[in-house]
Write an enzyme that holds these catalytic residues in place. Structure first.
Site, PDB file in Angstrom:
ATOM      1  N   CYS A   1      -2.849   2.525  -6.836  1.00 44.41           N
ATOM      2  CA  CYS A   1      -2.528   1.251  -5.972  1.00 44.41           C
ATOM      3  C   CYS A   1      -1.339   1.333  -4.993  1.00 44.41           C
ATOM      4  O   CYS A   1      -0.265   2.100  -5.654  1.00 44.41           O
ATOM      5  CB  CYS A   1      -2.080  -0.020  -7.078  1.00 44.41           C
ATOM      6  SG  CYS A   1      -2.700   0.264  -8.789  1.00 44.41           S
ATOM      7  N   SER A   2      -1.376   1.012  -3.863  1.00 42.45           N
ATOM      8  CA  SER A   2      -0.486   1.438  -2.926  1.00 42.45           C
ATOM      9  C   SER A   2      -0.506   0.519  -1.640  1.00 42.45           C
ATOM     10  O   SER A   2      -1.262  -0.645  -1.822  1.00 42.45           O
ATOM     11  CB  SER A   2      -0.151   2.816  -2.683  1.00 42.45           C
ATOM     12  OG  SER A   2       0.855   3.202  -1.995  1.00 42.45           O
TER      13      SER A   2
ATOM     14  N   GLU B   1       1.286  -9.436  -2.333  1.00 48.76           N
ATOM     15  CA  GLU B   1       0.446  -8.442  -1.740  1.00 48.76           C
ATOM     16  C   GLU B   1      -0.920  -9.319  -1.257  1.00 48.76           C
ATOM     17  O   GLU B   1      -1.434 -10.096  -2.095  1.00 48.76           O
ATOM     18  CB  GLU B   1       0.134  -7.407  -2.590  1.00 48.76           C
ATOM     19  CG  GLU B   1       1.147  -6.361  -2.873  1.00 48.76           C
ATOM     20  CD  GLU B   1       0.753  -5.154  -3.750  1.00 48.76           C
ATOM     21  OE1 GLU B   1       1.553  -4.157  -3.290  1.00 48.76           O
ATOM     22  OE2 GLU B   1      -0.120  -5.362  -4.308  1.00 48.76           O
TER      23      GLU B   1
END
Length: 234
Positions: free
Chosen positions: A88-89, A150
């Protein structure tokens, strides 16, 4: 999981927090600017300026259709030691990761971070093999000071890969079947063994993962893909 202050921040994580520039977007995923990873993860900034950045979550399955999970390292600023999906980034504000066509910018970023975090060589995870299934928008506080806001691209891939985790990023890894993941969820819900799951992973699990996993096994992922909708899971 105590709050991480600037002074106590791990040197590697601190460098990334200030050097990496995330892509700021509006709620329709239009690029509106960029800001440091540090600012994008300060809850004060998220709340006062409504900072929303683009992200991705990779779900990597082996040829037995087991899902690779990682436990985030203890030195991570946000959500240390939680279990989550493979990687996850964030795509960064750079030419190669801003490419909109066929979501190539996000795919390029995913390939880069699989190498950075898990030591998976680029040739093991070709950009064309990432399968974008959907997008979700969520907000999640971490430890008071830090959090996430996000617009997250959900990328699936089925490949047998070589994994060499980077201890600065990853504390542990494991492949799980559907039943093993359900057992992990039961333990986390019961507060057993100190197990914690990342909020974004839990959102994907609760809303999409098991039906998509069935499509992985059946080779019908194209039937599940919906890249037009942005699922607002706040």
């Amino acid at each position: 999981m105590g709050e991480v202050t600037d002074a106590a921040m791990d040197a590697v994580q601190k460098r990334l927090m200030f050097e990496d520039e995330c892509i700021l977007v509006d709620e329709n995923d239009n690029v509106v600017g960029h800001d440091s990873k540090y600012n994008c993860h300060l809850m004060e900034k998220i709340e006062s300026e409504n900072l929303l950045h683009r992200a991705f979550s990779v779900f990597l399955f082996n040829s037995k259709y087991e899902l690779l999970l990682q436990q985030r390292s203890a030195t991570k600023v946000t959500f240390p030691l939680v279990w989550t999906n493979t990687c996850c980034s964030h795509p960064l504000y750079r030419e190669s990761e801003l490419i909109q066509e066929n979501f190539l910018g996000v795919r390029n970023a995913a390939q880069r971070k699989l190498l950075d975090e898990l030591g998976i060589p680029a040739e093991d995870v070709p950009v064309d093999d990432f399968f974008p299934l959907g997008r979700m928008l969520y907000k999640a506080p971490s430890d008071g000071k830090w959090g996430e806001h996000e617009l997250d691209y959900l990328l699936f891939m089925v490949r047998d890969v070589n994994v060499h985790p980077n201890p600065d990023e990853v504390a542990d890894i494991k492949y799980v079947t559907q039943e093993e993941l359900k057992e992990l969820l039961r333990k986390a819900d019961a507060g057993k063994e100190g197990l914690k799951l990342s909020p974004w992973f839990r959102l994907v699990v609760d809303n999409f993962l098991f039906k998509w996993w069935d499509h992985v096994k059946q080779g019908t992922l194209h039937e599940a893909a919906d890249m037009k909708t942005i699922h607002k899971l706040i």
